[in-house]
Design an enzyme around this catalytic site. Structure first.
Site, PDB file in Angstrom:
ATOM      1  N   CYS A 281      -3.944   0.491  -2.772  1.00 34.94           N
ATOM      2  CA  CYS A 281      -3.967  -0.442  -1.446  1.00 34.94           C
ATOM      3  C   CYS A 281      -3.064  -1.583  -2.131  1.00 34.94           C
ATOM      4  CB  CYS A 281      -5.645  -1.281  -1.800  1.00 34.94           C
ATOM      5  SG  CYS A 281      -6.854  -0.524  -0.772  1.00 34.94           S
TER       6      CYS A 281
ATOM      7  N   CYS B 211     -11.165  -2.844  -4.270  1.00 39.08           N
ATOM      8  CA  CYS B 211     -10.134  -3.916  -5.229  1.00 39.08           C
ATOM      9  C   CYS B 211     -10.213  -5.200  -5.591  1.00 39.08           C
ATOM     10  CB  CYS B 211      -8.975  -4.369  -3.946  1.00 39.08           C
ATOM     11  SG  CYS B 211      -7.774  -2.864  -3.737  1.00 39.08           S
TER      12      CYS B 211
ATOM     13  N   GLU C 183      -2.960  -4.385  -2.857  1.00 36.82           N
ATOM     14  CA  GLU C 183      -4.027  -5.251  -4.026  1.00 36.82           C
ATOM     15  C   GLU C 183      -3.636  -3.939  -5.641  1.00 36.82           C
ATOM     16  OE1 GLU C 183      -4.951  -4.619  -1.368  1.00 36.82           O
ATOM     17  OE2 GLU C 183      -6.815  -5.761  -0.685  1.00 36.82           O
TER      18      GLU C 183
ATOM     19  N   ASN D  52       0.960  -1.449  -0.388  1.00 37.45           N
ATOM     20  CA  ASN D  52       0.025   0.073   0.020  1.00 37.45           C
ATOM     21  C   ASN D  52       1.070   0.777   0.055  1.00 37.45           C
ATOM     22  OD1 ASN D  52       0.638  -0.562   2.592  1.00 37.45           O
ATOM     23  ND2 ASN D  52      -0.786   0.036   3.482  1.00 37.45           N
ATOM     24  N   ILE D  53       0.145   2.132  -0.973  1.00 39.70           N
ATOM     25  CA  ILE D  53       1.087   3.487  -1.373  1.00 39.70           C
ATOM     26  C   ILE D  53       0.339   4.551  -0.453  1.00 39.70           C
ATOM     27  CG2 ILE D  53       2.336   4.915  -2.792  1.00 39.70           C
ATOM     28  CD1 ILE D  53       2.924   2.222  -3.877  1.00 39.70           C
ATOM     29  N   GLU D  54       0.188   5.742   1.188  1.00 39.80           N
ATOM     30  CA  GLU D  54      -0.684   5.902   1.084  1.00 39.80           C
ATOM     31  C   GLU D  54      -0.116   7.915   0.655  1.00 39.80           C
ATOM     32  OE1 GLU D  54      -1.118   5.512   5.400  1.00 39.80           O
ATOM     33  OE2 GLU D  54      -2.212   3.755   5.072  1.00 39.80           O
TER      34      GLU D  54
HETATM   35  N1  THU Z   1      -5.654  -1.320   2.422  1.00 39.00           N
HETATM   36  C1  THU Z   1      -4.656  -2.176   1.341  1.00 39.00           C
HETATM   37  O1  THU Z   1      -3.967  -2.254   1.264  1.00 39.00           O
HETATM   38  N2  THU Z   1      -5.566  -3.711   0.882  1.00 39.00           N
HETATM   39  C2  THU Z   1      -7.107  -3.589   1.741  1.00 39.00           C
HETATM   40  O2  THU Z   1      -7.809  -4.044   1.020  1.00 39.00           O
HETATM   41  C3  THU Z   1      -7.307  -2.544   2.082  1.00 39.00           C
HETATM   42  C4  THU Z   1      -7.090  -1.427   2.537  1.00 39.00           C
HETATM   43  C5  THU Z   1      -4.123   0.024   3.095  1.00 39.00           C
HETATM   44  C6  THU Z   1      -5.133   1.335   2.269  1.00 39.00           C
HETATM   45  C7  THU Z   1      -4.196   1.417   3.420  1.00 39.00           C
HETATM   46  O3  THU Z   1      -3.822   2.507   2.854  1.00 39.00           O
HETATM   47  C8  THU Z   1      -4.478   1.044   4.651  1.00 39.00           C
HETATM   48  O4  THU Z   1      -4.667   0.144   4.065  1.00 39.00           O
HETATM   49  C9  THU Z   1      -5.891   1.295   5.549  1.00 39.00           C
HETATM   50  O5  THU Z   1      -6.778   1.549   4.866  1.00 39.00           O
END
Ligand code: THU
Length: 132
Positions: free
Chosen positions: A53, A89, A55, A42-44
């Protein structure tokens, strides 16, 4: 490849998660029909809605490399709950692999398995536009 191996690849890439806002690290490893694996974390972003996300990162890498046939994805997060794909996703995965197997692992290594069709039981897909 064993489930455990795919999950360990997801765990490896989870270390690269950029998640300073949620502090929730996620890693994903998607296995193609030919055995190739693509990983993503995940890359915020300070603009929260732009967050990617894990995925989505993995799918982006795979599709960009020319792979669209997927059979399994492993997702892992820190902590003791199973991280399942968010709604967006699920839809992204459905586009390419309606019959995908989804493995969700916890930090302690325990995991659960779902079919994508059970997670997204009444999907919208390309077939809906084929009758125009
Ligand atoms: N996140 C994912 O990477 N995959 C998911 O299926 C659910 C949520 C990440 C997005 C965000 O960076 C963090 O989790 C909190 O929502």
């Amino acid at each position: 490849m064993t489930d455990r191996k795919l999950i360990s690849l997801a765990a490896d890439v989870m270390a690269n998660s950029y998640s300073p806002y949620s502090r929730y690290k996620v890693g994903a490893a998607i296995e193609c029909s030919n055995g190739t694996v693509f990983t993503g974390c995940n890359i915020e972003n300070a603009a929260f809605g732009v967050t990617m996300c894990a995925e989505a990162s993995a799918i982006a890498g795979a599709v960009s490399a020319g792979e669209r046939n997927f059979k399994r994805i492993a997702i892992i997060s820190e902590g003791n709950s199973y991280c399942l794909p968010c709604g967006t996703c699920r839809q992204l995965l459905h586009e390419f692999a309606p019959d995908l197997e989804v493995l969700s692992a916890r930090a302690d290594g325990r995991y659960v398995s779902y079919s994508l069709s059970s997670l997204l039981p009444v999907p919208f897909g390309k077939d809906h536009m084929s009758n125009l």
